[in-house]
Design a protein around this motif. Structure first.
Motif, PDB file in Angstrom:
ATOM      1  N   LEU A  25       0.852  -1.192   0.000  1.00  0.00           N
ATOM      2  CA  LEU A  25       0.000   0.000   0.000  1.00  0.00           C
ATOM      3  C   LEU A  25       0.884   1.236   0.000  1.00  0.00           C
ATOM      4  O   LEU A  25       1.841   1.328   0.774  1.00  0.00           O
ATOM      5  CB  LEU A  25      -0.909  -0.005   1.231  1.00  0.00           C
ATOM      6  N   GLN A  26       0.558   2.178  -0.851  1.00  0.00           N
ATOM      7  CA  GLN A  26       1.330   3.413  -0.988  1.00  0.00           C
ATOM      8  C   GLN A  26       0.373   4.587  -0.848  1.00  0.00           C
ATOM      9  O   GLN A  26      -0.706   4.592  -1.459  1.00  0.00           O
ATOM     10  CB  GLN A  26       2.015   3.441  -2.358  1.00  0.00           C
ATOM     11  N   PHE A  27       0.731   5.560  -0.027  1.00  0.00           N
ATOM     12  CA  PHE A  27      -0.192   6.667   0.210  1.00  0.00           C
ATOM     13  C   PHE A  27      -0.413   7.487  -1.050  1.00  0.00           C
ATOM     14  O   PHE A  27      -1.537   7.831  -1.398  1.00  0.00           O
ATOM     15  CB  PHE A  27       0.313   7.548   1.345  1.00  0.00           C
ATOM     16  N   SER A  28       0.659   7.820  -1.735  1.00  0.00           N
ATOM     17  CA  SER A  28       0.557   8.578  -2.985  1.00  0.00           C
ATOM     18  C   SER A  28       1.560   8.020  -3.976  1.00  0.00           C
ATOM     19  O   SER A  28       2.457   7.247  -3.622  1.00  0.00           O
ATOM     20  CB  SER A  28       0.795  10.077  -2.750  1.00  0.00           C
ATOM     21  N   SER A  70     -14.826   4.179   2.897  1.00  0.00           N
ATOM     22  CA  SER A  70     -14.924   4.624   1.505  1.00  0.00           C
ATOM     23  C   SER A  70     -13.585   4.487   0.786  1.00  0.00           C
ATOM     24  O   SER A  70     -13.537   4.116  -0.404  1.00  0.00           O
ATOM     25  CB  SER A  70     -15.402   6.075   1.461  1.00  0.00           C
ATOM     26  N   ILE A  71     -12.470   4.772   1.482  1.00  0.00           N
ATOM     27  CA  ILE A  71     -11.153   4.643   0.855  1.00  0.00           C
ATOM     28  C   ILE A  71     -10.850   3.170   0.564  1.00  0.00           C
ATOM     29  O   ILE A  71     -10.354   2.827  -0.516  1.00  0.00           O
ATOM     30  CB  ILE A  71     -10.073   5.255   1.764  1.00  0.00           C
ATOM     31  N   LEU A 138      -1.037  -0.539  -4.103  1.00  0.00           N
ATOM     32  CA  LEU A 138      -2.328   0.140  -4.177  1.00  0.00           C
ATOM     33  C   LEU A 138      -2.141   1.574  -3.682  1.00  0.00           C
ATOM     34  O   LEU A 138      -1.620   1.785  -2.587  1.00  0.00           O
ATOM     35  CB  LEU A 138      -3.364  -0.584  -3.314  1.00  0.00           C
ATOM     36  N   VAL A 139      -2.555   2.539  -4.460  1.00  0.00           N
ATOM     37  CA  VAL A 139      -2.347   3.952  -4.137  1.00  0.00           C
ATOM     38  C   VAL A 139      -3.595   4.484  -3.440  1.00  0.00           C
ATOM     39  O   VAL A 139      -4.712   4.355  -3.957  1.00  0.00           O
ATOM     40  CB  VAL A 139      -2.038   4.774  -5.401  1.00  0.00           C
ATOM     41  N   VAL A 140      -3.390   5.084  -2.272  1.00  0.00           N
ATOM     42  CA  VAL A 140      -4.510   5.579  -1.476  1.00  0.00           C
ATOM     43  C   VAL A 140      -5.030   6.905  -2.020  1.00  0.00           C
ATOM     44  O   VAL A 140      -6.202   7.065  -2.320  1.00  0.00           O
ATOM     45  CB  VAL A 140      -4.093   5.737   0.010  1.00  0.00           C
ATOM     46  N   SER A 141      -4.159   7.880  -2.142  1.00  0.00           N
ATOM     47  CA  SER A 141      -4.555   9.226  -2.552  1.00  0.00           C
ATOM     48  C   SER A 141      -4.215   9.431  -4.024  1.00  0.00           C
ATOM     49  O   SER A 141      -3.041   9.376  -4.414  1.00  0.00           O
ATOM     50  CB  SER A 141      -3.853  10.277  -1.691  1.00  0.00           C
ATOM     51  N   THR A 142      -5.233   9.637  -4.826  1.00  0.00           N
ATOM     52  CA  THR A 142      -5.043   9.894  -6.251  1.00  0.00           C
ATOM     53  C   THR A 142      -5.758  11.192  -6.631  1.00  0.00           C
ATOM     54  O   THR A 142      -6.414  11.825  -5.797  1.00  0.00           O
ATOM     55  CB  THR A 142      -5.609   8.729  -7.084  1.00  0.00           C
ATOM     56  N   GLU A 143      -5.644  11.580  -7.895  1.00  0.00           N
ATOM     57  CA  GLU A 143      -6.329  12.791  -8.340  1.00  0.00           C
ATOM     58  C   GLU A 143      -7.844  12.615  -8.326  1.00  0.00           C
ATOM     59  O   GLU A 143      -8.590  13.542  -8.004  1.00  0.00           O
ATOM     60  CB  GLU A 143      -5.863  13.148  -9.772  1.00  0.00           C
TER      61      GLU A 143
END
Length: 282
Positions: A25-28, A70-71, A138-143
């Protein structure tokens, strides 16, 4: 120079002892740090619940605090359509009893790592999640799905802590309507049970057959009490009081013993009252 084969090995899923598959898991996208989730197909045979189907539920460990329901739903939606997400502090059976309370009436959630139960629409999504490559995070924060952190996150939490009075009133009214409805249904069910167990003028109780496969209904406390009272009435009608001489003599003895007992209790009570009325200067 021969090409390296390590590149192909990293495309495979990483499975550790216990049957868990490791997902990174990757935050960004520009973040160097990685977090690891441990997923496994939910297979608890003793748990027969429609909330967590055995063939469509994924059990997830080590979910970080910044991942809400939701995330998590957005992260695992790439493996298939997600029906529901449940996060809790510890593994356990789902809480199905009682109504689902609004967050207004629930205490604040504990901040910490959690476990999750992800229910997919299709069983094939479980296999897709378990076969995901270990080196593909898996990217947590995306555009499309930005996640606020730091001061922005605190400001958002502070703003959400205030509840509008009209919204709170609607929530309270909805809760009270559900509560009144449950009470009415419970009262109606008790009334029907009393009517089914009501005896007619001749002392008969109508017994009806339930639907096929229905379990026998245990006797209620009210039904047992009525049965005891009916037996006492039958016994009192059959028994003749003071018919024989020895019955009359025993009744007199019991009456005299009761009078003596009451007399002794009155003496003790009067003696106690006299002792309490005495003047004691010190």
């Amino acid at each position: 120079m021969a090409p390296s084969k390590k590149k192909h090995a990293t495309k495979e899923a990483c499975v550790i002892p216990g049957g868990f598959t490791v997902l990174s898991l990757q935050f960004s996208s520009d973040s160097a740090a990685r977090h690891f989730l441990y997923v496994k197909e939910h297979k608890v045979r003793a748990e027969k619940s429609s909330v967590r189907p055995l063939d469509r539920t994924l059990f997830v460990l080590n979910i970080p605090p910044y991942c809400s329901e939701s995330i998590v739903k957005g992260l695992f939606s790439q493996f298939g359509s997600v029906a529901s997400v449940e996060l809790s502090d510890h593994p356990g059976s789902p809480q199905e009893s009682g109504p689902k309370l609004s967050k207004v009436f629930r205490p604040a959630d504990k901040q910490g790592f959690k476990v999750g139960y992800i229910v997919f629409e299709s069983p094939s999504s479980i296999a897709a999640a378990k076969s995901h490559p270990h080196n593909d995070p898996l990217v947590v924060s995306t555009e499309q799905r930005p996640v606020k952190t730091g001061v922005q996150k605190w400001i958002q939490q502070y703003s959400k802590s205030f509840i509008r009075p009209d919204k709170l009133q609607l929530t309270v009214d909805s809760f009270m309507q559900d509560y009144d409805k449950r009470k009415e249904e419970e009262a109606e069910r008790q009334r029907q049970e009393v009517e089914k167990q009501q005896e007619d003028e001749e002392g008969w109780v109508k017994v009806t057959r339930g639907h096929k496969g229905a379990k026998a209904r245990p006797h209620s406390e009210a039904a047992n009490k009525r049965t005891l009272q009916r037996e006492k009435r039958k016994k009192s009608r059959k028994e003749l009081m003071n018919f024989y001489t020895w019955q009359h003599r025993n009744t007199q003895k019991e009456h005299i013993a009761e009078l003596r007992k009451k007399f002794e209790e009155d003496k003790q009570r009067i003696a106690l009252m006299r002792a309490q009325r005495k003047f004691k200067p010190y």
